[in-house]
Design an enzyme around this catalytic site. Structure first.
Site, PDB file in Angstrom:
ATOM      1  CD  GLU A  47      -2.873   1.221   2.378  1.00 28.63           C
ATOM      2  OE1 GLU A  47      -3.174   0.159   2.941  1.00 28.63           O
ATOM      3  OE2 GLU A  47      -3.390   2.315   2.677  1.00 28.63           O
ATOM      4  NE  ARG A  62      -9.288   0.009   9.084  1.00 24.71           N
ATOM      5  CZ  ARG A  62     -10.565  -0.039   8.720  1.00 24.71           C
ATOM      6  NH1 ARG A  62     -11.448  -0.706   9.439  1.00 24.71           N
ATOM      7  NH2 ARG A  62     -10.977   0.582   7.632  1.00 24.71           N
ATOM      8  CD  GLU A  95      -8.268  -4.585   5.509  1.00 22.74           C
ATOM      9  OE1 GLU A  95      -9.246  -3.899   5.111  1.00 22.74           O
ATOM     10  OE2 GLU A  95      -7.310  -4.108   6.138  1.00 22.74           O
TER      11      GLU A  95
HETATM   12  N1  MTE Z   1      -6.085 -11.587  -1.111  1.00 24.23           N
HETATM   13  C1  MTE Z   1      -5.056 -11.946  -1.901  1.00 24.23           C
HETATM   14  N2  MTE Z   1      -5.130 -13.094  -2.579  1.00 24.23           N
HETATM   15  N3  MTE Z   1      -3.944 -11.168  -2.020  1.00 24.23           N
HETATM   16  C2  MTE Z   1      -3.809  -9.992  -1.314  1.00 24.23           C
HETATM   17  O1  MTE Z   1      -2.799  -9.307  -1.434  1.00 24.23           O
HETATM   18  N4  MTE Z   1      -4.859  -8.431   0.299  1.00 24.23           N
HETATM   19  C3  MTE Z   1      -5.811  -8.299   1.392  1.00 24.23           C
HETATM   20  C4  MTE Z   1      -7.180  -8.796   0.972  1.00 24.23           C
HETATM   21  N5  MTE Z   1      -7.092 -10.088   0.363  1.00 24.23           N
HETATM   22  C5  MTE Z   1      -4.887  -9.595  -0.464  1.00 24.23           C
HETATM   23  C6  MTE Z   1      -6.030 -10.436  -0.411  1.00 24.23           C
HETATM   24  C7  MTE Z   1      -5.930  -6.941   1.875  1.00 24.23           C
HETATM   25  S1  MTE Z   1      -4.824  -6.368   3.005  1.00 24.23           S
HETATM   26  C8  MTE Z   1      -6.925  -6.112   1.456  1.00 24.23           C
HETATM   27  S2  MTE Z   1      -7.119  -4.556   2.061  1.00 24.23           S
HETATM   28  C9  MTE Z   1      -7.903  -6.539   0.450  1.00 24.23           C
HETATM   29  O2  MTE Z   1      -7.691  -7.874  -0.003  1.00 24.23           O
HETATM   30  C10 MTE Z   1      -7.793  -5.603  -0.746  1.00 24.23           C
HETATM   31  O3  MTE Z   1      -8.640  -5.947  -1.767  1.00 24.23           O
HETATM   32  P1  MTE Z   1     -10.221  -5.612  -1.745  1.00 24.23           P
HETATM   33  O4  MTE Z   1     -10.336  -4.193  -1.292  1.00 24.23           O
HETATM   34  O5  MTE Z   1     -10.600  -5.822  -3.138  1.00 24.23           O
HETATM   35  O6  MTE Z   1     -10.833  -6.570  -0.785  1.00 24.23           O
HETATM   36  N1  HPA Z   2      -7.394   0.872   5.778  1.00 21.22           N
HETATM   37  C1  HPA Z   2      -6.419   0.550   4.929  1.00 21.22           C
HETATM   38  N2  HPA Z   2      -5.594   1.411   4.428  1.00 21.22           N
HETATM   39  C2  HPA Z   2      -5.712   2.676   4.796  1.00 21.22           C
HETATM   40  C3  HPA Z   2      -6.702   3.079   5.685  1.00 21.22           C
HETATM   41  C4  HPA Z   2      -7.596   2.133   6.202  1.00 21.22           C
HETATM   42  O1  HPA Z   2      -8.498   2.418   6.987  1.00 21.22           O
HETATM   43  N3  HPA Z   2      -6.562   4.395   5.867  1.00 21.22           N
HETATM   44  C5  HPA Z   2      -5.512   4.756   5.120  1.00 21.22           C
HETATM   45  N4  HPA Z   2      -4.999   3.720   4.455  1.00 21.22           N
HETATM   46 MO1  MOS Z   3      -5.126  -3.844   3.201  1.00 22.13          MO
HETATM   47  S1  MOS Z   3      -4.011  -3.839   4.923  1.00 22.13           S
HETATM   48  O1  MOS Z   3      -5.988  -2.396   3.658  1.00 22.13           O
HETATM   49  O2  MOS Z   3      -3.983  -3.356   2.044  1.00 22.13           O
END
Ligand code: MTE
Ligand code: HPA
Ligand code: MOS
Length: 762
Positions: free
Chosen positions: A237, A315, A717
């Site tokens: 990120e 958070r 998450e």
């Molecule tokens: N799943 C896979 N396969 N690979 C990833 O890197 N990242 C996780 C989750 N699931 C991830 C994953 C994290 S930290 C987040 S915030 C969300 O996926 C991001 O994707 P989304 O917002 O589409 O759920």
């Molecule tokens: N979640 C994940 N990434 C972020 C957030 C959050 O709430 N705020 C800023 N970056």
């Molecule tokens: Mo997920 S820790 O918000 O990339």
């Protein structure tokens, strides 16, 4: 005969599955190299804290193939990549703050040559004392930002009313992201100082912005392109930025393409991880086991720079009471500066660290009272209309529904009886059980980040290209984007292509994070497609000599007043093009209703919450300290899942990743800030043998929430949070063998070594 059109397949397979299995999916390191490409290797700090006395590059510069060595002195713009706080130089100047902090970049004709030259750089440092403990840092006033407190009610007035008060400590260690694809980028100069930058990042705009700042050029001269990531998990990120900016800097200064891919051990050494936390708690209960008050102090080990830690700390406060209603809460978080790499986002983003503390507090209270932990848990679950400590009111609350449904469906009381029976009949094996309810807020806690855009082209042949801000990292968001476009336009999914995520097509993006990617970008796609649909209906109405309101486009066919016509999707697009109708649309979505006022720490920060409850059953080998999870049973609130295959994959992956964090993944830094567990030989992650024998996921039957795309709740998450149940299941099994054992500090991970010591502790 016409092929039947299916515009919407609720369990569509991940669109990447074929190319993944065949090894054809392209990651940064797979991009064909241009002639003259230089390869980068990073020289970094050998000490955790101190100053550079002298540094000598002369011999390294004479090594075969070496073309350039770049340091902070070569930076044309600002030597600064800090996102929230400007406290992070790209290359160290004099001061060194962690082992692995980048100092210089060698560019050579081959990667091997660049890496060999690293050994010829001579550095002399003056070492200072390294601080690796957050509580020690806090005592010295070393904080990234002022500490923050969330309050509900007034705890100080209720302690005297509490029948039972328990205090204690709860610590969680960090976690290495271990994305399969390590950090990397490939940059090349295009023309007129324009740089093309392929990056393995969750945040293309963050990369673009920082590259522009460091290179001293406007953002429009940097084009960031992301095809997909081999995993991010939060680790990309913010922390993909440094490597991408270095590659861009190398390309600008050398005028040649530059490729920078970290080796696994360098990635483990140089990049930040999940923030470890140390915490203290105090919990008070009434006679009838209602939690009346809860206080906690969270000491976040943020590392040497702020990175995302201030937002992560926030958070932690948001999730301090997990899915329980507690009328009086006072929780304070401190973001402590230490001499380890800047820690960063990791699935859950500080939430899991906070939730572990309340779970530990409840566990300790239950022990003190001689009752099961789940009695207190169940007795204090959130209900509709309850207030969170940050002011938001629980709506569409599924805490009870998921708990009750789990209890009924899986006969938890019967499982307990079977476990008791097993334990009575086995001397060297003991079983344990834990229930873990979760509640997770969906939205970036920083309100201004909650928006996204999509650019949709319909080509003349009826095929469709979709660009969004969403980054595919394995979570299946591109497949969900196909589903949104296909359903909204009512066309076959095969017509839709998801383009790479590119800052020239979709600008000013938030990172793909906070589990919000599908909601934000999906809503933007929906808005763009609806606008196109409206335009196409007008074309159809003109051609069929009827009113727009009478037109429906269903499964690639035009209907007038629900009667099928001969006009097909392809013909309609042709007609629209010839009528000079615009077949491109930009959709913009910003989450409505959300707000938060940091001055009073109150507001409505989340679009909605995700709830669920899991049961963990474990069998402990009391001779060896080894354990196996017999089962994880979950009832989870997906809303109306738009893709059960993908959502189930997220559940299974998240649960196993959470179990890893709680049980076996152990990051060990020595007191000089050196990471000792810096390879997969010393850092253990779950493998096929350590996953639970059974993961049973039930989709709670609910409507979902309009703030979620197609009412399909965010799923990225939340599953990781269930992993916390693994710790408490093991603890239960340990105490079933050794009833005297009470952890002085509730400290995860509960590794087999720690289990073994606990089993035989007097
Ligand atoms: N799943 C896979 N396969 N690979 C990833 O890197 N990242 C996780 C989750 N699931 C991830 C994953 C994290 S930290 C987040 S915030 C969300 O996926 C991001 O994707 P989304 O917002 O589409 O759920
Ligand atoms: N979640 C994940 N990434 C972020 C957030 C959050 O709430 N705020 C800023 N970056
Ligand atoms: Mo997920 S820790 O918000 O990339």
């Amino acid at each position: 005969m016409k092929n039947p059109v299916k515009s919407y397949i609720p369990s569509m397979k991940n669109i990447d599955s074929h190319s993944h299995v065949r090894g054809e999916s392209v990651y940064v390191d797979d991009i064909p190299e241009l002639r003259g490409t230089l390869h980068a290797a990073i020289f970094c700090s050998p000490i955790a804290h101190g100053k550079i006395k002298s540094i000598d590059y002369s011999e390294a510069l004479t090594m075969p193939g070496v073309q350039h060595i770049l340091t902070h002195q070569d930076i044309p713009g600002e030597n600064q990549i800090g996102g929230i706080v400007p406290d992070e130089p790209l290359f160290a100047e004099k001061e060194l703050h962690f082992q692995g902090q980048p100092i210089a970049m060698i560019l050579a004709d081959t990667e091997l040559q660049a890496r060999e030259a690293l050994h010829k750089i001579k550095i002399e440092c003056k070492e200072k004392e390294a601080i690796v403990d957050p509580i020690e840092a806090h005592a010295k006033g070393l904080l990234h930002i002022p500490s923050r407190t969330f309050n509900l009610g007034e705890t100080s007035n209720v302690w005297q009313k509490c029948e039972h008060i328990v205090t204690g400590e709860a610590d969680t260690d960090g976690q290495e992201h271990l994305y399969l694809e390590t950090q990397g980028a490939y940059a090349y100069p295009v023309e007129n100082g324009h740089i093309y930058l392929a990056s393995s990042t969750q945040g293309p705009t963050a990369v673009q912005k920082m590259a522009a700042k460091v290179l001293g050029i406007p953002m429009h001269k940097i084009e960031v392109d992301v095809r997909r990531l081999g995993g991010g998990f939060g680790g990309k990120e913010d922390q993909a930025t440094a490597w991408a900016v270095m590659a861009a800097l190398g390309a600008k200064l050398s005028k040649r393409p530059v490729k920078l891919i970290l080796h696994r051990m360098d990635d483990m050494k140089m990049t930040g991880k999940r923030n470890p936390y140390r915490s203290t708690f105090k919990i008070g209960l009434s006679k009838d086991l209602k939690i009346l008050a809860f206080e906690a102090d969270y000491y976040q080990n943020a590392g040497a720079a702020a990175d995302l830690s201030p937002a992560i700390m926030e958070r932690t406060l948001f999730h301090g009471n997990n899915s329980y209603f507690i009328p009086n809460v006072k929780v304070t978080a401190h973001s402590c500066i230490t001499n380890i790499p800047p820690n960063t986002a990791f699935r859950g983003f500080g939430g899991p660290q906070g939730m572990f503390v309340i779970e530990a507090a409840i566990a300790k209270a239950a022990r003190t009272l001689g009752i099961k932990k789940r009695v207190i848990q169940k007795n204090n679950l959130l209900q509709e209309g309850h207030e969170f400590p940050y002011g938001q009111i629980a709506e569409d609350c599924q805490a009870h529904a998921t708990w009750n449904s789990l209890e009924e469906k899986h006969h938890i009381e019967k499982i307990q009886l079977d476990i008791d029976d097993f334990n009575a009949n086995n001397k060297h094996f003991k079983k344990g059980l834990a229930i873990m309810p979760i509640c997770f807020g969906i939205s970036f806690t920083n309100t201004p980040m909650n928006h996204a855009r999509a650019l949709v082209h319909i080509y003349q042949d009826g095929s469709i290209g979709v660009s969004t801000a969403a980054v595919e990292m394995g979570q299946g968001v591109n497949t969900k984007m196909v589903q949104v476009a296909a359903k909204t336009l009512s066309v076959n999914a095969h017509r839709i292509k998801i383009e790479s995520t590119n800052t020239t097509r979709v600008a000013n993006t938030s990172p793909s994070a906070a589990s919000s990617t599908a909601d934000l970008n999906g809503k933007a796609v929906q808005i763009a497609c609806n606008a196109l649909l409206q335009r196409l209906k007008k074309v159809a109405a003109d051609n069929l000599d009827t009113k727009v309101e009478s037109i429906k486009i269903h499964e690639e066919t035009v209907f007038v007043n629900d009667i099928e016509t001969k006009l097909t999707w392809e013909e309609l697009i042709q007609k629209a093009f010839l009528a000079r109708v615009c077949l491109t649309e930009n959709g913009h979505y910003a989450t409505p209703k959300i707000h938060f006022d940091k001055a009073i720490e109150k507001g409505h920060p989340f679009a909605y919450h995700v709830y669920g409850t899991a049961a963990f059953e474990v069998t402990l080998d009391c001779i060896r300290g080894r354990y196996d999870f017999d089962s994880v049973k979950v009832v989870h609130d997906f809303g109306t899942s738009m893709n059960r295959i993908i959502d189930l994959g997220q559940m299974e992956g998240g649960i196993v990743q959470g179990i890893g964090w709680m049980t076996m993944e152990e990051l060990i830094y020595n007191d000089k800030g050196r990471l000792l567990s810096n390879a997969l030989s010393t850092y253990k992650i779950p493998d096929i043998y350590s996953v639970p024998k059974e993961i049973d996921v039930t989709f709670l039957n609910t409507d979902g929430n309009d703030m979620a795309i197609f009412k399909s709740k965010a799923v990225g998450e939340p599953p990781l949070l269930y992993g916390i149940g693994a710790y408490f299941a093991i603890l239960d099994a340990v105490q079933n063998f050794n009833p005297n054992f009470e952890p002085k500090i509730y400290h995860a991970p509960f590794t087999p070594e720690k289990v073994l010591m606990a089993l035989y502790k007097a």
